[in-house]
Design a protein around this motif. Structure first.
Motif, PDB file in Angstrom:
ATOM      1  N   GLY A  19      73.750  63.058 -41.249  1.00  0.00           N
ATOM      2  CA  GLY A  19      73.613  64.387 -40.892  1.00  0.00           C
ATOM      3  C   GLY A  19      73.596  65.066 -42.212  1.00  0.00           C
ATOM      4  O   GLY A  19      73.220  66.210 -42.472  1.00  0.00           O
ATOM      5  N   ARG A  20      73.906  64.575 -43.637  1.00  0.00           N
ATOM      6  CA  ARG A  20      73.752  65.120 -44.767  1.00  0.00           C
ATOM      7  C   ARG A  20      72.535  64.630 -45.579  1.00  0.00           C
ATOM      8  O   ARG A  20      72.053  63.591 -45.325  1.00  0.00           O
ATOM      9  CB  ARG A  20      74.958  64.552 -45.522  1.00  0.00           C
ATOM     10  N   PRO A  21      72.067  65.540 -46.112  1.00  0.00           N
ATOM     11  CA  PRO A  21      70.730  65.320 -47.213  1.00  0.00           C
ATOM     12  C   PRO A  21      71.077  64.284 -48.225  1.00  0.00           C
ATOM     13  O   PRO A  21      72.344  64.488 -48.868  1.00  0.00           O
ATOM     14  CB  PRO A  21      70.265  66.474 -47.932  1.00  0.00           C
ATOM     15  N   ALA A  22      70.566  63.281 -48.140  1.00  0.00           N
ATOM     16  CA  ALA A  22      70.599  62.195 -49.258  1.00  0.00           C
ATOM     17  C   ALA A  22      69.733  61.565 -50.139  1.00  0.00           C
ATOM     18  O   ALA A  22      68.606  61.792 -49.436  1.00  0.00           O
ATOM     19  CB  ALA A  22      71.744  61.035 -48.435  1.00  0.00           C
ATOM     20  N   ILE A  23      70.097  60.946 -50.911  1.00  0.00           N
ATOM     21  CA  ILE A  23      68.829  60.216 -51.628  1.00  0.00           C
ATOM     22  C   ILE A  23      69.010  58.746 -51.440  1.00  0.00           C
ATOM     23  O   ILE A  23      70.085  58.209 -51.636  1.00  0.00           O
ATOM     24  CB  ILE A  23      68.813  60.644 -53.405  1.00  0.00           C
ATOM     25  N   SER A  24      67.666  58.040 -51.171  1.00  0.00           N
ATOM     26  CA  SER A  24      67.794  56.697 -51.367  1.00  0.00           C
ATOM     27  C   SER A  24      67.185  56.010 -52.466  1.00  0.00           C
ATOM     28  O   SER A  24      65.953  56.424 -52.754  1.00  0.00           O
ATOM     29  CB  SER A  24      67.245  56.241 -49.753  1.00  0.00           C
ATOM     30  N   LYS A  25      67.821  55.251 -53.352  1.00  0.00           N
ATOM     31  CA  LYS A  25      67.136  54.910 -54.531  1.00  0.00           C
ATOM     32  C   LYS A  25      67.090  53.411 -54.387  1.00  0.00           C
ATOM     33  O   LYS A  25      67.825  52.821 -54.359  1.00  0.00           O
ATOM     34  CB  LYS A  25      68.155  55.276 -55.811  1.00  0.00           C
ATOM     35  N   VAL A  26      65.628  52.978 -54.419  1.00  0.00           N
ATOM     36  CA  VAL A  26      65.429  51.533 -54.013  1.00  0.00           C
ATOM     37  C   VAL A  26      64.623  50.938 -55.136  1.00  0.00           C
ATOM     38  O   VAL A  26      63.549  51.429 -55.601  1.00  0.00           O
ATOM     39  CB  VAL A  26      64.359  51.550 -52.787  1.00  0.00           C
ATOM     40  N   LEU A  41      68.211  41.109 -61.623  1.00  0.00           N
ATOM     41  CA  LEU A  41      68.179  42.251 -62.349  1.00  0.00           C
ATOM     42  C   LEU A  41      68.540  43.532 -61.374  1.00  0.00           C
ATOM     43  O   LEU A  41      69.143  44.455 -61.980  1.00  0.00           O
ATOM     44  CB  LEU A  41      67.180  42.415 -63.131  1.00  0.00           C
ATOM     45  N   ARG A  42      67.541  43.200 -60.528  1.00  0.00           N
ATOM     46  CA  ARG A  42      67.648  44.613 -59.586  1.00  0.00           C
ATOM     47  C   ARG A  42      69.005  44.805 -58.860  1.00  0.00           C
ATOM     48  O   ARG A  42      69.587  45.867 -58.490  1.00  0.00           O
ATOM     49  CB  ARG A  42      66.585  44.538 -58.644  1.00  0.00           C
ATOM     50  N   ARG A  43      69.584  43.583 -58.662  1.00  0.00           N
ATOM     51  CA  ARG A  43      70.826  43.520 -58.002  1.00  0.00           C
ATOM     52  C   ARG A  43      72.010  44.056 -58.871  1.00  0.00           C
ATOM     53  O   ARG A  43      72.728  44.867 -58.455  1.00  0.00           O
ATOM     54  CB  ARG A  43      71.357  42.047 -57.455  1.00  0.00           C
ATOM     55  N   ARG A  44      72.001  43.518 -60.147  1.00  0.00           N
ATOM     56  CA  ARG A  44      72.982  43.844 -61.198  1.00  0.00           C
ATOM     57  C   ARG A  44      72.881  45.400 -61.383  1.00  0.00           C
ATOM     58  O   ARG A  44      73.850  46.203 -61.533  1.00  0.00           O
ATOM     59  CB  ARG A  44      72.850  43.215 -62.337  1.00  0.00           C
ATOM     60  N   ARG A  45      71.639  45.924 -61.584  1.00  0.00           N
ATOM     61  CA  ARG A  45      71.383  47.370 -61.882  1.00  0.00           C
ATOM     62  C   ARG A  45      72.011  48.270 -60.723  1.00  0.00           C
ATOM     63  O   ARG A  45      72.294  49.317 -60.945  1.00  0.00           O
ATOM     64  CB  ARG A  45      70.110  47.589 -62.367  1.00  0.00           C
ATOM     65  N   THR A  46      71.726  47.756 -59.475  1.00  0.00           N
ATOM     66  CA  THR A  46      72.021  48.449 -58.278  1.00  0.00           C
ATOM     67  C   THR A  46      73.561  48.677 -58.196  1.00  0.00           C
ATOM     68  O   THR A  46      74.207  49.622 -58.163  1.00  0.00           O
ATOM     69  CB  THR A  46      71.503  47.929 -57.158  1.00  0.00           C
ATOM     70  N   ASP A  70      73.503  48.795 -50.808  1.00  0.00           N
ATOM     71  CA  ASP A  70      72.843  47.673 -50.090  1.00  0.00           C
ATOM     72  C   ASP A  70      72.301  46.499 -51.184  1.00  0.00           C
ATOM     73  O   ASP A  70      71.250  46.986 -51.429  1.00  0.00           O
ATOM     74  CB  ASP A  70      71.990  47.950 -49.068  1.00  0.00           C
ATOM     75  N   ALA A  71      73.245  45.956 -51.700  1.00  0.00           N
ATOM     76  CA  ALA A  71      73.108  45.050 -53.044  1.00  0.00           C
ATOM     77  C   ALA A  71      71.480  44.287 -52.622  1.00  0.00           C
ATOM     78  O   ALA A  71      70.783  43.835 -53.293  1.00  0.00           O
ATOM     79  CB  ALA A  71      74.144  43.986 -53.389  1.00  0.00           C
ATOM     80  N   ALA A  72      71.653  43.563 -51.287  1.00  0.00           N
ATOM     81  CA  ALA A  72      70.600  42.783 -51.011  1.00  0.00           C
ATOM     82  C   ALA A  72      69.214  43.408 -51.040  1.00  0.00           C
ATOM     83  O   ALA A  72      68.160  42.818 -51.180  1.00  0.00           O
ATOM     84  CB  ALA A  72      71.103  41.908 -49.672  1.00  0.00           C
TER      85      ALA A  72
END
Ligand SMILES: Nc1ncnc2c1ncn2[C@@H]1O[C@H](COP(=O)(O)OP(=O)(O)O)[C@@H](O)[C@H]1O
Ligand SMILES: [Mg+2]
Length: 203
Positions: A19-26, A41-46, A70-72
């Motif tokens: 219910g809260r506004p959120a940002i999803s960074k993929v 690299l993507r996993r480590r940076r996340t 969600d690291a995966a």
């Protein structure tokens, strides 16, 4: 989910989290990178970004609250910070926020952290000045690394906000000196990097 920004490294979506506004960074795949290396690299940076966004709160630096990692899937869901990136403010408003950006840089560096992408796009002015985008941050106690942060933000000030570079840099270094005991050493290195650049262009 509404796509807000397609970046070089990540897509930013506006979404909701309970219910809260959120940002999803993929973090999306880079086709030119070896797939295994790319996924690592993507996993480590996340993971790094999520932990650092949290960690800086203990330095009293406002940052979005991390709701879910969600690291995966190389995804962070975080608090949506209502506000405007400093980069998008009118030029005349920039110098007024530089002291605080400098103070934040000094807090990071004196805690042994470099941001890795210290630009005016990565500060959001909302109810306070929020620091974001910490996927390239890392622990370092090398003044040369801290100088890279300072050099980058100076470069952005000189390109995106050139009209106000001088007063902005003065305010920024002023704030930096307030929170960073080794400020003089780092700023000397910045000057040295610039000297090299000029020399390289002449030759
Ligand atoms: N938590 C957030 N709240 C509001 N806007 C955000 C948030 N995170 C990112 N943004 C917006 O998306 C842009 C890109 O996000 P960022 O994390 O800096 O990724 P990139 O690696 O693509 O620069 C930011 O400059 C900002 O405008
Ligand atoms: Mg960014």
């Amino acid at each position: 989910m509404e796509l807000v920004k397609r970046g070089a490294e990540a897509d930013i979506y506006l979404t909701e989290w309970f219910g809260r506004p959120a940002i999803s960074k993929v973090r999306h795949p880079k086709p030119y990178r070896n797939p295994d290396l790319d996924a690592r690299l993507r996993r480590r940076r996340t993971l790094r970004e999520a932990s650092m966004l949290h960690m800086v709160k203990s330095l009293h630096i406002p940052s979005p609250l991390v709701y879910f990692v969600d690291a995966a899937r190389h995804t962070i869901i975080m608090e949506y910070v209502r506000g405007t990136p400093v980069h998008s403010l009118p030029d005349g408003d920039i110098p007024g926020h530089c002291r605080e950006m400098g103070r934040v840089a000094g807090l990071l560096h004196s805690a042994g952290i470099m941001h890795g992408d210290l630009t005016t796009s990565n500060f959001i002015l909302g109810e306070g000045l929020f620091l974001i985008d910490m996927g390239l941050s890392r622990r370092t106690t090398k003044p040369e690394d801290w100088a890279v942060d300072m050099r980058l933000i100076k470069e952005i000030l000189g390109s995106a906000h050139a009209r106000v570079l001088e007063e902005s840099w003065e305010a920024l270094t002023d704030g930096y000196a307030q929170t960073m005991p080794r400020h003089a050493e780092v700023l000397r290195l910045v000057a040295r990097i610039e000297g090299r650049g000029r020399y390289a262009r002449v030759v």
